[in-house]
Design a protein around this motif. Sequence first.
Motif, short mmCIF file in Angstrom:
data_model
loop_
_atom_site.label_atom_id
_atom_site.label_comp_id
_atom_site.label_asym_id
_atom_site.label_seq_id
_atom_site.Cartn_x
_atom_site.Cartn_y
_atom_site.Cartn_z
N THR A 1 0.92 -1.24 0.18
CA THR A 1 0.63 0.18 0.17
C THR A 1 0.64 0.92 0.10
O THR A 1 1.31 1.58 1.10
N PRO B 1 -2.19 8.13 -3.17
CA PRO B 1 -2.42 7.43 -4.07
C PRO B 1 -1.62 7.75 -5.52
O PRO B 1 -2.27 7.36 -6.27
N SER C 1 -1.90 -2.99 -3.23
CA SER C 1 -3.40 -3.13 -3.40
C SER C 1 -4.74 -1.98 -3.21
O SER C 1 -4.38 -0.98 -4.01
N THR D 1 -5.83 1.65 -3.92
CA THR D 1 -4.87 2.81 -3.33
C THR D 1 -3.56 3.35 -3.82
O THR D 1 -3.25 4.15 -2.97
N HIS D 2 -3.86 3.45 -4.93
CA HIS D 2 -3.58 4.56 -5.93
C HIS D 2 -4.04 4.30 -7.87
O HIS D 2 -4.74 3.61 -7.86
N GLU E 1 -2.67 2.09 -10.50
CA GLU E 1 -2.28 0.83 -9.90
C GLU E 1 -2.07 -0.33 -10.82
O GLU E 1 -1.26 -0.76 -11.25
#
Length: 140
Positions: free
Chosen positions: A64, A68, A99, A102-103, A106
């Motif tokens: 994580t 973000p 995770s 969380t971004h 991602e």
Amino acid sequence: MASVHAEECDTCEEVALDVFDLIKDIRDPEKVETLEELNVVSEDCVTVKKLYGKEGYLVTINFTPTVPHCSLATLIGLCLRVKLQRSLPYRHKVDIFISEGTHVTEEDINKQINDKERIAAAMENPNLRELVDSCLKERD
């Protein structure tokens, strides 16, 4: 048959703890704290399964990022992968993911940090390799 399965689960839990011990002290590229201290990784983020029909383990890490829009999430994923490649004493396959949720990018980062060719190319870059090595270096 149940005892064999329980035995494998115990072994997988031990391997997961070993993996966490290897990655928890990786330093953040921009901060002095480790990934564990920043809650980027925790024991719960590592899962291990026995590879079916093969000797070895499937190690999955869900990390994580601290924010973000972390610009160094790909580098953190690279550090995790390189540390495990250099340190795990048994056969393994490693999957590393950010995770879910969380971004902001991602999906793109997950593709990059799980692409063998991109990992190899990144580690051929002397500046990037030096940066990874500095994050993996043990504290004095």
